[in-house]
Design a protein around this motif. Sequence first.
Motif, PDB file in Angstrom:
ATOM      1  N   LEU B  41      -2.608 -11.630  17.000  1.00 24.60           N
ATOM      2  CA  LEU B  41      -3.173 -13.103  16.827  1.00 24.60           C
ATOM      3  C   LEU B  41      -2.617 -13.370  15.371  1.00 24.60           C
ATOM      4  CD1 LEU B  41      -6.468 -13.090  18.751  1.00 24.60           C
ATOM      5  CD2 LEU B  41      -3.997 -13.844  19.360  1.00 24.60           C
ATOM      6  N   ASP B  42      -1.700 -12.659  14.594  1.00 25.06           N
ATOM      7  CA  ASP B  42      -1.233 -13.246  13.211  1.00 25.06           C
ATOM      8  C   ASP B  42      -0.722 -14.700  13.527  1.00 25.06           C
ATOM      9  OD1 ASP B  42      -1.865 -10.833  12.078  1.00 25.06           O
ATOM     10  OD2 ASP B  42       0.353 -10.745  11.715  1.00 25.06           O
ATOM     11  N   GLY B  43      -1.307 -15.487  12.542  1.00 22.52           N
ATOM     12  CA  GLY B  43      -0.886 -16.740  12.652  1.00 22.52           C
ATOM     13  C   GLY B  43      -1.460 -17.574  13.653  1.00 22.52           C
ATOM     14  N   ILE B  44      -2.418 -17.284  14.338  1.00 23.69           N
ATOM     15  CA  ILE B  44      -3.094 -18.008  15.320  1.00 23.69           C
ATOM     16  C   ILE B  44      -4.636 -18.346  14.655  1.00 23.69           C
ATOM     17  CG2 ILE B  44      -4.188 -18.088  17.688  1.00 23.69           C
ATOM     18  CD1 ILE B  44      -1.076 -17.426  17.861  1.00 23.69           C
ATOM     19  N   MET B  45      -5.021 -19.731  14.815  1.00 25.23           N
ATOM     20  CA  MET B  45      -6.020 -19.775  14.278  1.00 25.23           C
ATOM     21  C   MET B  45      -7.453 -19.781  15.580  1.00 25.23           C
ATOM     22  SD  MET B  45      -5.565 -20.729  10.965  1.00 25.23           S
ATOM     23  CE  MET B  45      -7.086 -21.165  10.731  1.00 25.23           C
ATOM     24  N   VAL B  46      -8.422 -19.726  14.830  1.00 27.23           N
ATOM     25  CA  VAL B  46      -9.519 -19.902  16.293  1.00 27.23           C
ATOM     26  C   VAL B  46     -10.312 -21.161  15.620  1.00 27.23           C
ATOM     27  CG1 VAL B  46     -11.714 -19.013  16.742  1.00 27.23           C
ATOM     28  CG2 VAL B  46      -9.826 -17.343  16.310  1.00 27.23           C
ATOM     29  N   VAL B  48     -13.648 -23.368  16.586  1.00 23.53           N
ATOM     30  CA  VAL B  48     -14.842 -23.334  17.304  1.00 23.53           C
ATOM     31  C   VAL B  48     -15.425 -24.792  17.058  1.00 23.53           C
ATOM     32  CG1 VAL B  48     -17.337 -22.531  16.957  1.00 23.53           C
ATOM     33  CG2 VAL B  48     -15.416 -21.105  16.328  1.00 23.53           C
ATOM     34  N   ASN B  49     -15.712 -25.343  18.387  1.00 17.78           N
ATOM     35  CA  ASN B  49     -16.241 -26.654  18.574  1.00 17.78           C
ATOM     36  C   ASN B  49     -15.311 -27.820  18.056  1.00 17.78           C
ATOM     37  OD1 ASN B  49     -18.498 -25.686  19.890  1.00 17.78           O
ATOM     38  ND2 ASN B  49     -19.699 -25.555  18.204  1.00 17.78           N
ATOM     39  N   GLU B  50     -13.978 -27.383  18.083  1.00 16.34           N
ATOM     40  CA  GLU B  50     -12.865 -28.336  17.691  1.00 16.34           C
ATOM     41  C   GLU B  50     -12.729 -28.548  16.259  1.00 16.34           C
ATOM     42  OE1 GLU B  50     -13.851 -32.013  19.558  1.00 16.34           O
ATOM     43  OE2 GLU B  50     -13.398 -31.192  21.574  1.00 16.34           O
ATOM     44  N   GLU B  51     -13.210 -27.404  15.355  1.00 18.32           N
ATOM     45  CA  GLU B  51     -12.900 -26.986  14.022  1.00 18.32           C
ATOM     46  C   GLU B  51     -12.344 -25.812  13.852  1.00 18.32           C
ATOM     47  OE1 GLU B  51     -13.050 -29.499  11.668  1.00 18.32           O
ATOM     48  OE2 GLU B  51     -14.165 -30.973  12.533  1.00 18.32           O
ATOM     49  N   PHE B  52     -11.212 -25.562  12.743  1.00 17.12           N
ATOM     50  CA  PHE B  52     -10.611 -24.496  12.367  1.00 17.12           C
ATOM     51  C   PHE B  52     -11.751 -23.678  11.834  1.00 17.12           C
ATOM     52  CE2 PHE B  52      -7.040 -27.609  12.543  1.00 17.12           C
ATOM     53  CZ  PHE B  52      -6.047 -26.645  13.496  1.00 17.12           C
ATOM     54  N   SER B  53     -11.865 -22.431  12.076  1.00 13.88           N
ATOM     55  CA  SER B  53     -13.208 -21.729  11.370  1.00 13.88           C
ATOM     56  C   SER B  53     -12.538 -20.355  10.899  1.00 13.88           C
ATOM     57  CB  SER B  53     -13.997 -21.386  12.746  1.00 13.88           C
ATOM     58  OG  SER B  53     -14.505 -22.430  13.272  1.00 13.88           O
ATOM     59  N   ILE B  68      -5.437 -21.295  18.557  1.00 15.19           N
ATOM     60  CA  ILE B  68      -4.791 -22.598  18.138  1.00 15.19           C
ATOM     61  C   ILE B  68      -3.168 -21.900  17.435  1.00 15.19           C
ATOM     62  CG2 ILE B  68      -4.435 -24.742  16.837  1.00 15.19           C
ATOM     63  CD1 ILE B  68      -6.488 -24.838  18.563  1.00 15.19           C
ATOM     64  N   PRO B  69      -2.306 -21.965  18.005  1.00 13.53           N
ATOM     65  CA  PRO B  69      -1.017 -21.444  17.632  1.00 13.53           C
ATOM     66  C   PRO B  69      -0.469 -22.572  16.422  1.00 13.53           C
ATOM     67  CG  PRO B  69      -0.853 -21.497  20.012  1.00 13.53           C
ATOM     68  CD  PRO B  69      -2.105 -22.423  19.626  1.00 13.53           C
TER      69      PRO B  69
END
Lengths: 74, 74, 155, 155
Positions: B41-46, B48-53, B68-69
Amino acid sequence: MMLFAQLKEDVGKSSLEVEAAGKTVAELRELLENDTSLGSLDGIMVAVNEEFSKDDRVIKKGDVIALIPPVSGG
Amino acid sequence: MMLFAQLKEDVGKSSLEVEAAGKTVAELRELLENDTSLGSLDGIMVAVNEEFSKDDRVIKKGDVIALIPPVSGG
Amino acid sequence: MGCTITRDPIKIDEIYQQVVRREAGAVTVFVGTVRELTHGKKTLYLEYEAYESMALKKMEQIIDEIKQKWPAVKQATMIHRIGRLEITDIAIAIAVSSPHRPDAYEANRYAIERVKELVPIWKKEHWEDGEKWIGNQQGTKEYTAGKPEESDLLE
Amino acid sequence: MGCTITRDPIKIDEIYQQVVRREAGAVTVFVGTVRELTHGKKTLYLEYEAYESMALKKMEQIIDEIKQKWPAVKQATMIHRIGRLEITDIAIAIAVSSPHRPDAYEANRYAIERVKELVPIWKKEHWEDGEKWIGNQQGTKEYTAGKPEESDLLE
């Protein structure tokens, strides 16, 4: 010689007849300041054949002369 | 957990069921990399409730999770 | 008046009208269109996909950031199209109005840079010999953007 | 395709369409509108006057300058309205298309700055208590612009 904007309103018409052939732009400016009601031409450019011209340019017969106040388009 | 773009195509569906409540984002990432076919998942963001976490955020029951790629809109 | 995600063609006159104000003398409109050639490769068409609810939230966040950074800006808005887009179709339009032009240019430019960092929308390029999600996870990122900044992360 | 001076309302979609190209992914449109307030004074309407033949020549010169400075720019054009304009009417619109956005923003900005230096068009502001040609010869210039650069002068 074509006039625009404030100059046109001051003189009350959009052109003036002047004997400019053979004179430099500087000489024309002096003549206009001394012999017409235009007053000081500080900040006014002289265009010869639709190009802004330097003081030492010599005006030829048939050249189209215009006085260009600081522009304010856009 | 919602999937988009390449991740969605890789998995073949737009969401995955995961047990995430109580885990941190970092723990979720580890779980996904080890226990699913998603791979690195390098470079993939997580989100949570529509905010980058950030990694230390603790996921609660009911949180909406998305992977989120790198974005390429505009 | 807010930001929009649409599947229909974008009309720039509509987004322009949304930001016109009596106190604004300058309006900038940025339009991102589908380009035929990228790195010499011929694109046939694009597909855009969005995480719509989050994308709209991030678009509104960018508008808020503009109003903080350029308090003179009168109005700003943006619209992004998703689905299949052909060459020269409009993918995004951003409009900003301000009393004076420097703010209108700068805020508009800021907006598109931020869109490319943090709005969850993705495009897939389709060529004659293949297709690919751009900015994807295989280490083949085409942009240094496409990643939110540290300050965009929630704890 | 060339630059235009018009007495009719300017439609931004028309100028946008003129610069769209298959190879261009970015289009910037700058729109200058009549602002109600300038230095706290309320404008009722404006009148624009042009030395039309020279103004068109200078507008085309600016487009040429852009293509020299930003060779990647695909197309650029501008239109200026003259005559009486009401508040929010469009006085000028400038459109630039380019493969990438930095050029489109920078070239567009350059164009409007140059217009304000060397295109012979003048505006007269009308207020409730008077009127005045802006940038006029009584030493009451409102802009540091409004004057061509040394390099714009013919010997």
